[in-house]
Scaffold this motif. Structure first.
Motif, PDB file in Angstrom:
ATOM      1  N   LYS A 109       2.005  42.743  21.563  1.00  0.00           N
ATOM      2  CA  LYS A 109       0.606  43.158  21.591  1.00  0.00           C
ATOM      3  C   LYS A 109      -0.075  42.691  22.875  1.00  0.00           C
ATOM      4  O   LYS A 109      -0.879  43.426  23.466  1.00  0.00           O
ATOM      5  CB  LYS A 109      -0.142  42.612  20.373  1.00  0.00           C
ATOM      6  CG  LYS A 109       0.245  43.280  19.071  1.00  0.00           C
ATOM      7  CD  LYS A 109      -0.618  42.785  17.914  1.00  0.00           C
ATOM      8  CE  LYS A 109      -0.247  43.500  16.614  1.00  0.00           C
ATOM      9  NZ  LYS A 109      -1.079  43.040  15.474  1.00  0.00           N
ATOM     10  N   GLN A 137      -8.432  45.980  20.244  1.00  0.00           N
ATOM     11  CA  GLN A 137      -8.039  47.329  19.883  1.00  0.00           C
ATOM     12  C   GLN A 137      -8.797  47.737  18.630  1.00  0.00           C
ATOM     13  O   GLN A 137      -8.975  46.932  17.714  1.00  0.00           O
ATOM     14  CB  GLN A 137      -6.531  47.382  19.622  1.00  0.00           C
ATOM     15  CG  GLN A 137      -5.977  48.757  19.307  1.00  0.00           C
ATOM     16  CD  GLN A 137      -5.855  49.623  20.541  1.00  0.00           C
ATOM     17  OE1 GLN A 137      -5.832  49.105  21.653  1.00  0.00           O
ATOM     18  NE2 GLN A 137      -5.797  50.928  20.345  1.00  0.00           N
ATOM     19  N   GLU A 176      -0.111  35.120  19.018  1.00  0.00           N
ATOM     20  CA  GLU A 176       0.962  36.065  18.720  1.00  0.00           C
ATOM     21  C   GLU A 176       2.324  35.434  18.999  1.00  0.00           C
ATOM     22  O   GLU A 176       2.547  34.830  20.054  1.00  0.00           O
ATOM     23  CB  GLU A 176       0.813  37.348  19.542  1.00  0.00           C
ATOM     24  CG  GLU A 176       1.854  38.397  19.173  1.00  0.00           C
ATOM     25  CD  GLU A 176       1.773  39.644  20.030  1.00  0.00           C
ATOM     26  OE1 GLU A 176       2.360  40.664  19.631  1.00  0.00           O
ATOM     27  OE2 GLU A 176       1.147  39.600  21.114  1.00  0.00           O
ATOM     28  N   TYR A 197      -7.697  40.204  22.661  1.00  0.00           N
ATOM     29  CA  TYR A 197      -6.696  39.952  23.717  1.00  0.00           C
ATOM     30  C   TYR A 197      -6.465  38.453  23.940  1.00  0.00           C
ATOM     31  O   TYR A 197      -5.338  37.959  23.864  1.00  0.00           O
ATOM     32  CB  TYR A 197      -7.176  40.628  24.992  1.00  0.00           C
ATOM     33  CG  TYR A 197      -6.194  40.645  26.150  1.00  0.00           C
ATOM     34  CD1 TYR A 197      -4.880  40.232  26.010  1.00  0.00           C
ATOM     35  CD2 TYR A 197      -6.606  41.119  27.393  1.00  0.00           C
ATOM     36  CE1 TYR A 197      -3.989  40.272  27.068  1.00  0.00           C
ATOM     37  CE2 TYR A 197      -5.717  41.158  28.463  1.00  0.00           C
ATOM     38  CZ  TYR A 197      -4.425  40.741  28.303  1.00  0.00           C
ATOM     39  OH  TYR A 197      -3.551  40.782  29.358  1.00  0.00           O
ATOM     40  N   GLU A 231      -8.406  46.348  14.856  1.00  0.00           N
ATOM     41  CA  GLU A 231      -7.782  45.031  14.835  1.00  0.00           C
ATOM     42  C   GLU A 231      -8.853  43.952  15.002  1.00  0.00           C
ATOM     43  O   GLU A 231      -9.811  44.125  15.765  1.00  0.00           O
ATOM     44  CB  GLU A 231      -6.740  44.914  15.947  1.00  0.00           C
ATOM     45  CG  GLU A 231      -5.573  45.881  15.781  1.00  0.00           C
ATOM     46  CD  GLU A 231      -4.520  45.703  16.863  1.00  0.00           C
ATOM     47  OE1 GLU A 231      -4.729  44.850  17.762  1.00  0.00           O
ATOM     48  OE2 GLU A 231      -3.495  46.402  16.820  1.00  0.00           O
ATOM     49  N   ARG A 276       0.856  44.974  25.550  1.00  0.00           N
ATOM     50  CA  ARG A 276       0.129  46.241  25.465  1.00  0.00           C
ATOM     51  C   ARG A 276      -1.196  46.157  26.218  1.00  0.00           C
ATOM     52  O   ARG A 276      -1.574  47.072  26.946  1.00  0.00           O
ATOM     53  CB  ARG A 276      -0.103  46.592  23.998  1.00  0.00           C
ATOM     54  CG  ARG A 276      -0.785  47.932  23.770  1.00  0.00           C
ATOM     55  CD  ARG A 276      -0.957  48.181  22.284  1.00  0.00           C
ATOM     56  NE  ARG A 276      -1.831  47.174  21.680  1.00  0.00           N
ATOM     57  CZ  ARG A 276      -2.004  47.021  20.368  1.00  0.00           C
ATOM     58  NH1 ARG A 276      -1.322  47.780  19.524  1.00  0.00           N
ATOM     59  NH2 ARG A 276      -2.807  46.107  19.896  1.00  0.00           N
ATOM     60  N   TYR A 277      -1.877  45.024  26.055  1.00  0.00           N
ATOM     61  CA  TYR A 277      -3.153  44.847  26.770  1.00  0.00           C
ATOM     62  C   TYR A 277      -2.935  44.750  28.281  1.00  0.00           C
ATOM     63  O   TYR A 277      -3.760  45.222  29.061  1.00  0.00           O
ATOM     64  CB  TYR A 277      -3.874  43.596  26.271  1.00  0.00           C
ATOM     65  CG  TYR A 277      -4.626  43.812  24.973  1.00  0.00           C
ATOM     66  CD1 TYR A 277      -5.842  44.486  24.956  1.00  0.00           C
ATOM     67  CD2 TYR A 277      -4.121  43.335  23.779  1.00  0.00           C
ATOM     68  CE1 TYR A 277      -6.524  44.674  23.772  1.00  0.00           C
ATOM     69  CE2 TYR A 277      -4.805  43.518  22.582  1.00  0.00           C
ATOM     70  CZ  TYR A 277      -6.004  44.194  22.578  1.00  0.00           C
ATOM     71  OH  TYR A 277      -6.684  44.386  21.401  1.00  0.00           O
TER      72      TYR A 277
END
Length: 248
Positions: free
Chosen positions: A137, A112, A126, A119, A115, A140-141
């Motif tokens: 996160k 992103q 994470e 990924y 950032e 989100r990907y």
């Protein structure tokens, strides 16, 4: 120029066969047969293709800057949408009947903007948000990827073909690299199939694998596309039963 080369040298060919023994005649016959088959393939390629009503020249896209970051998920989405539209037109124009489209490669390098962690690295590092039970996160990907797949399917569905759409006449097999990203689990990898394959598939059905080998999907796809096979895979991954729930 339209005459078969075998006809052009027919007299010499017959004379050669007359002097040859039985074994040599068999080998000559194989050779002449292969030449004729090649002529048939060339003749097919020279035929004018049937008219394709939906075949149009795509609008030329804007030129991207030379130093653009192709790992930025928003840039990847833009490019993927253009490639989906181009592929849809390639199918509509009868330039190909089979395709392979990748949004992000294995060990995805997407990130992103703003950032530093991408990924793939996020899937390892994470922490799981205990309030929601997953990595936000990473999730989100995954949503970005599914949105890109939706755009790809939409590009096929937007092209009219016969009484339906290009998507109606396609079978699109889509899958994730793994199931649970944090430990790269390959049990229960999610698979999606879009399209009706010309009426041979029923859409809108969710099937739970229940521990069955994922090769059942490959076997189903091959049988839907007319490949004469009743099993696929080896050992514990051998499948003999297609996913009958989605067969029309």
């Amino acid at each position: 120029m339209r005459q078969s080369v075998l006809s052009a040298v027919g007299e010499q060919r017959r004379a050669l066969i007359a002097r040859a023994g039985a074994a040599d005649r068999a080998r000559l016959d194989q050779y002449f047969t292969s030449v004729r088959e090649m002529e048939g393939k060339l003749a097919l390629q020279l035929q004018k293709p049937p008219p394709a009503q939906a075949c149009i020249r795509p609008v030329e896209p804007a030129v991207l800057p030379a130093n653009i970051d192709m790992t930025d998920q928003s840039v990847r989405r833009t490019n993927h949408k253009l490639m989906a539209e181009l592929l849809a037109m390639g199918l509509a124009c009868n330039q190909t009947r089979a395709f392979n489209m990748t949004f992000s490669a294995a060990a995805a390098d997407l990130h992103q903007a703003g950032e530093t962690t991408g990924y793939h690295q996020l899937t390892h590092e994470e922490l799981i948000d205990r309030a929601i039970g997953y990595q936000p996160k990473v999730d989100r990907y995954a949503i970005y990827s599914m949105e890109a797949f939706a755009e790809f399917v939409t590009a096929l569905a937007s092209v009219r073909e016969g009484a339906g759409t290009l998507l109606d006449n396609c079978m699109v097999f889509a899958h994730s690299e793994v199931s649970y990203a944090k430990n790269h689990d390959v049990s229960g990898v999610p698979v999606m199939i879009a399209g009706r394959a010309g009426g041979r598939l029923k859409p809108g059905i969710h099937v739970r694998g229940g521990g069955q080998p994922i090769t059942r999907i490959g076997l189903t796809a091959q049988q839907v596309m007319g490949v004469g096979t009743d099993s696929w895979g080896f050992d514990a991954m051998q499948a003999r039963q297609p996913v009958s729930e989605i067969l029309a």
